[in-house]
Design a protein around this motif. Structure first.
Motif, PDB file in Angstrom:
ATOM      1  N   THR A 155       0.859  -1.185   0.000  1.00 25.29           N
ATOM      2  CA  THR A 155       0.000   0.000   0.000  1.00 25.29           C
ATOM      3  C   THR A 155       0.892   1.231   0.000  1.00 25.29           C
ATOM      4  O   THR A 155       1.851   1.312   0.780  1.00 25.29           O
ATOM      5  N   LEU A 156       0.584   2.162  -0.893  1.00 22.87           N
ATOM      6  CA  LEU A 156       1.339   3.411  -0.981  1.00 22.87           C
ATOM      7  C   LEU A 156       0.395   4.562  -0.672  1.00 22.87           C
ATOM      8  O   LEU A 156      -0.704   4.632  -1.229  1.00 22.87           O
ATOM      9  N   ARG A 157       0.817   5.455   0.207  1.00 22.44           N
ATOM     10  CA  ARG A 157      -0.001   6.625   0.514  1.00 22.44           C
ATOM     11  C   ARG A 157       0.916   7.830   0.697  1.00 22.44           C
ATOM     12  O   ARG A 157       2.033   7.715   1.201  1.00 22.44           O
ATOM     13  N   GLN A 158       0.441   8.967   0.270  1.00 20.41           N
ATOM     14  CA  GLN A 158       1.234  10.183   0.373  1.00 20.41           C
ATOM     15  C   GLN A 158       0.306  11.395   0.439  1.00 20.41           C
ATOM     16  O   GLN A 158      -0.824  11.365  -0.038  1.00 20.41           O
ATOM     17  N   GLU A 159       0.820  12.441   1.053  1.00 18.01           N
ATOM     18  CA  GLU A 159       0.157  13.737   1.059  1.00 18.01           C
ATOM     19  C   GLU A 159       1.217  14.792   0.790  1.00 18.01           C
ATOM     20  O   GLU A 159       2.215  14.883   1.506  1.00 18.01           O
ATOM     21  N   ILE A 160       1.035  15.568  -0.281  1.00 18.51           N
ATOM     22  CA  ILE A 160       2.037  16.510  -0.742  1.00 18.51           C
ATOM     23  C   ILE A 160       1.470  17.921  -0.701  1.00 18.51           C
ATOM     24  O   ILE A 160       0.365  18.179  -1.204  1.00 18.51           O
ATOM     25  N   THR A 161       2.221  18.834  -0.096  1.00 14.39           N
ATOM     26  CA  THR A 161       1.899  20.261  -0.098  1.00 14.39           C
ATOM     27  C   THR A 161       3.090  21.006  -0.671  1.00 14.39           C
ATOM     28  O   THR A 161       4.200  20.899  -0.143  1.00 14.39           O
ATOM     29  N   LEU A 162       2.881  21.738  -1.738  1.00 16.56           N
ATOM     30  CA  LEU A 162       3.990  22.404  -2.418  1.00 16.56           C
ATOM     31  C   LEU A 162       4.246  23.787  -1.832  1.00 16.56           C
ATOM     32  O   LEU A 162       3.323  24.569  -1.620  1.00 16.56           O
ATOM     33  N   ALA A 163       5.515  24.084  -1.597  1.00 21.24           N
ATOM     34  CA  ALA A 163       5.961  25.437  -1.282  1.00 21.24           C
ATOM     35  C   ALA A 163       6.946  25.832  -2.353  1.00 21.24           C
ATOM     36  O   ALA A 163       7.945  25.148  -2.561  1.00 21.24           O
ATOM     37  N   SER A 164       6.664  26.906  -3.071  1.00 21.21           N
ATOM     38  CA  SER A 164       7.497  27.253  -4.224  1.00 21.21           C
ATOM     39  C   SER A 164       7.731  28.749  -4.282  1.00 21.21           C
ATOM     40  O   SER A 164       6.865  29.546  -3.902  1.00 21.21           O
ATOM     41  N   LYS A 165       8.893  29.123  -4.755  1.00 17.94           N
ATOM     42  CA  LYS A 165       9.272  30.527  -4.874  1.00 17.94           C
ATOM     43  C   LYS A 165       9.958  30.769  -6.205  1.00 17.94           C
ATOM     44  O   LYS A 165      10.689  29.911  -6.709  1.00 17.94           O
ATOM     45  N   PHE A 166       9.726  31.955  -6.753  1.00 19.73           N
ATOM     46  CA  PHE A 166      10.421  32.380  -7.965  1.00 19.73           C
ATOM     47  C   PHE A 166      11.587  33.274  -7.559  1.00 19.73           C
ATOM     48  O   PHE A 166      11.404  34.279  -6.887  1.00 19.73           O
ATOM     49  N   ARG A 167      12.801  32.889  -7.971  1.00 25.20           N
ATOM     50  CA  ARG A 167      14.004  33.594  -7.551  1.00 25.20           C
ATOM     51  C   ARG A 167      14.619  34.453  -8.653  1.00 25.20           C
ATOM     52  O   ARG A 167      15.753  34.871  -8.535  1.00 25.20           O
TER      53      ARG A 167
END
Length: 814
Positions: free
Chosen positions: A488-500
């Motif tokens: 069983t594979l489970r994941q929760e992803i929250t992206l934090a991104s910045k333009f430099r």
């Protein structure tokens, strides 16, 4: 300095002028002086160099000329040489294209004539010594013949001069004798001398004709030989350059580079996987100064183990029988699949659905990313509105599902008897999820709140998965996959991104967990940082960098993976990944090495020792290993992938329409479907409608949450604030335009890859100032006691609802 505009070229003219040539990703386009002459295009750094230093030459007879846009064009001869050029204007570019096409046509014509000319040499090829002697004798004979013809021409020239002078004198005397009347004898003399002049002139003409015929008969063969010698010289120069580079790499590797298995230690092979530059590698190397990031010293070195460890069944040096078991398990894949009673071979085969292998080609719509991103430096990328022109026709949920492309690694891991070997397969699976990102510079559609995506491969692959967008601010997606093979594979992803400014940093938060039913092993890991380079100028390219710790919470085993950042001057293999598998006591058992875009290998460690100090004084560990075995290799891309967003075979099927899916499924999203069909203008309009609809629903949900949690007076105040054009959302305030940007759908991310990065505890994700009572449809929050993390876990009910065809509980988000 400004240069006068050259005239419009005509066939046969030598054409010269300034062009901008792409050199590398650091210097970009550089101004160069180009000269087109005799079917060859050469360039120099300046006009002064023309007399002594040519920086490069390409033969137009075998070259392809392609126009990219109004000022850019490309000249390539099939891979060995490629010039990416840019003119100062569209008119100047057209002048060069005309000149190049004319020169190419003439060069092709001359080459065809040279190929068609008869060769007087024998048909059977002589030996190398005889061939050289025959050619030398032939050339000497031809030169002697031409020399004799030149002597004949000189003789005829002298006679013409002599008889011409005598004829001139006779004509002068004839003028004098006309007055006296005695002209008979003189007329006879003039006639004789004129006859001699005519005979000499005819001889001169015949000698010239013979010389010209002889020269023409040999010139084609000499020209062909000259082209052959020139091409051979170019190949030798390229070979010498490659040998010099390899020699340099080997010298530096000998002085202390990491020793990898044979397939990764060859710098020539490593260069194949590198980020391809447009220009020649040696174009700017001799006088430019570069500054590069400091390379981290290698933490360990691998060397071949002592031959005694390769003897089958040996327990030398105190190794237990577990060593022999693990050595035999290297070929576990083939043995287990053949002998396992649960193998799919014993099951009754069912017809597998034929899925699509193509999607409509990507339209060639030009849009400048910098024109949009220049006003967004430093902002959170989920708040930057962007058109679909920078998207690919897949959602973030579908990109998460792409992690399952190499599900076979987890199938093999589920059959492993050793937890350490199982760790190797899990680690290879974590690396494999990045293989689809190497060319994927398009941004996936960020899902609407409540959007789902199912990937049902139960019949053909033995698993099925479900993704749902469970939060809007911050945007978070939950994923759950269940396999019949026992994992069983489970994941929760929250992206934090910045333009430099020059690059984009995507730093996903959250973790991935994998559980195995038979062994009850529970693994968890995070992902690395994704960086998108060349936002301002050049071709977009993606790099993965950082470290991953894959932890088995049951046994305490750990695999530490290191993704080396790409360096233009690094002596290491591009996109290199290395890792060590250790047990709970810290003892190393396996070494993994490879690249995240090509393949991974693993080796059993037989012995370890402390080696010499590295560049920073750190003592490195030396591992003696058995021969490396390939554990994972990337699948080739389908034919024509460059015109289909570089999608893999699995990615091409993700947005294929299917019956019976939930009404919130990404396949039913209209703007994404319009983009796939090539209707980008309609897709942009539909995208704005969906975002506005989501904003309205979100405001209403926030109002209800505020009213439920506050007194009547506070609820009225919150309503007035919520409806105000000067609304505060988290950390930003602004006008109505800012409000739209703050509350926009997560369609507003960079061209990125849905991958995650380990993030320190000091980082706090963006939180909305408004309470939100949204509850996910198919996932519930769960505190995992093994890893100590909180994540959304599948609570069930989706597949049962699909079987019944009952989707009444689903919101209408599209």
């Amino acid at each position: 300095m400004s240069e006068p505009k050259p005239p419009t070229p005509t066939p046969g003219d030598t054409y010269k002028g300034w062009l901008f040539k792409w050199t590398n990703y650091i210097k970009g386009y550089q101004r160069r002086w180009f000269v087109l002459s005799n079917g060859l295009l050469s360039y120099y750094r300046s006009q002064a160099e023309m007399g002594h230093t040519c920086r490069g030459t390409i033969n137009l007879a075998t070259a392809n000329i392609a126009v990219e846009d109004s000022c850019n064009f490309v000249i390539s001869n099939g891979g060995a040489q490629t010039y990416h050029l840019k003119a100062s204007s569209e008119v100047e570019r057209q002048r060069w294209i005309t000149a190049l096409e004319l020169a190419k046509a003439k060069a092709v014509h001359m080459q065809a004539e040279s190929d068609d000319s008869g060769d007087e040499c024998p048909a059977a090829p002589p030996s190398s010594g005889q061939g050289g002697g025959c050619r030398n004798l032939e050339i000497q004979s031809t030169l002697r013949t031409l020399g004799s013809k030149v002597e004949d021409l000189n003789t005829c020239n002298d006679l013409i001069v002599k008889h011409g002078s005598a004829l001139q004198r006779s004509l002068s005397e004839l003028e004098v004798l006309r007055v006296s009347g005695d002209v008979g004898d003189k007329m006879k003399q003039v006639t004789e001398r004129a006859t001699l002049f005519r005979i000499t002139s005819n001889a001169m003409i015949n000698a010239c004709r013979d010389f010209l015929s002889l020269a023409q008969s040999h010139s084609k063969r000499w020209q062909k030989a000259l082209h052959s010698e020139r091409d051979q010289r170019i190949r030798l120069e390229e070979t010498l350059e490659q040998l010099a580079k390899q020699h340099n790499h080997l010298e530096r590797a000998f002085r202390g580079a990491t020793v990898l298995p044979s397939s990764f230690s060859n710098p020539a092979l490593g260069n194949k996987g590198g980020v391809s530059g447009k220009g020649d590698a040696s174009d700017e190397d001799d006088d430019n100064e570069f500054f590069d990031a400091m390379e981290d010293p290698a933490e360990f070195i691998t060397v071949p183990a002592d031959p005694k460890y390769h003897r089958s069944g040996s327990n030398a040096s105190g190794f237990s029988c577990e060593t022999g078991m693990d050595d035999q398990s290297v070929n576990f894949d083939e043995l287990s699949l053949a002998s396992n009673p649960e193998s799919p071979q014993t099951l009754e085969l069912e017809p597998v659905r034929q899925r699509r292998t193509r999607i409509p080609d990507k339209p060639n719509y030009y849009l400048n990313l910098w024109s949009i991103m220049k006003n967004c430096i430093g902002k959170e990328l989920s708040k930057i509105p962007m058109p679909v022109n920078f998207n690919e026709p897949l959602s973030m949920l579908q990109r998460l599902s792409e992690d399952l492309e190499y599900y076979e690694l987890l199938d093999k891991a589920a059959k492993c008897q050793s937890s350490l070997e199982q760790m190797c397969y899990v680690a290879a699976f974590t690396v494999s999820s990045y293989s689809t990102t190497v060319h994927r510079t398009g941004k996936p559609f960020n899902p609407l709140l409540g959007e789902t995506f199912e990937l049902d491969r139960l019949k053909d692959c033995g698993y099925r998965s479900l993704c749902e967008q469970v939060s809007h601010h911050p945007p978070a997606a939950a994923h759950h996959a269940l396999s019949e093979k026992g994992w069983t594979l489970r994941q929760e992803i929250t992206l934090a991104s910045k333009f430099r400014g020059k690059y984009l940093s995507i730093m996903p938060l959250g973790s991935i967990q994998c559980l195995f039913d038979k062994s009850e092993n529970h693994y968890s890991w995070k992902k690395v940082t994704t960086t998108v380079h060349n936002i301002i100028v050049g071709k977009l390219w993606i790099d993965q960098s950082g470290e991953i710790d894959v932890v088995n919470h049951k046994t305490g085993d750990r695999c530490h993976l290191k993704f080396a950042p790409y360096s233009y001057f690094s002596r290491d293999v591009p996109r290199k990944v290395t890792g060590v598998v250790t047990d709970k006591d810290g003892k190393a058992h396996y070494v993994l090495s490879g690249t995240w875009d090509e393949k991974m290998e693993f080796s059993r460690i037989m012995q370890s020792s402390k080696g010499e100090n590295g560049t920073e004084g750190k003592q490195r560990t030396v591992y003696q290993t058995l021969k490396a075995k390939e554990i994972w290799k990337k699948n080739p891309l389908p034919e024509g992938a460059e015109n289909m967003y570089f999608f893999s075979s699995l990615a091409l099927t993700l947005n294929e329409s299917e019956e019976g899916v939930a009404p919130t499924d990404s396949r039913r999203r209209p703007d994404q479907r319009m983009m796939e069909d090539g209707r980008w203008d309609e897709a942009n309009a539909e995208k704005q409608k969906l975002e506005e609809k989501q904003r309205i629903v979100r405001r209403e949900r926030e109002r209800e949450a505020v009213k439920a949690a506050s007194t009547p007076e506070e609820a009225v105040t919150e309503d007035s604030i919520n409806d105000s054009p000067l609304k505060t959302d988290g950390v930003e305030t602004g006008t109505e335009a800012s409000e739209v940007s703050d509350e926009t759908d997560t369609e507003d991310s960079p061209p990125l890859t849905p991958v995650a990065s380990p993030y320190g505890p000091s980082h706090v994700p963006f939180q909305s100032a408004h309470p939100d009572n949204y509850q996910a449809m198919w996932f519930d929050k769960f505190d995992d006691p093994a890893s100590g993390e909180t994540l959304h876990v599948y609570k069930g009910g989706y597949w049962e609802a699909k079987e019944q065809g009952s989707w009444d509980m689903c919101p209408e988000i599209f």
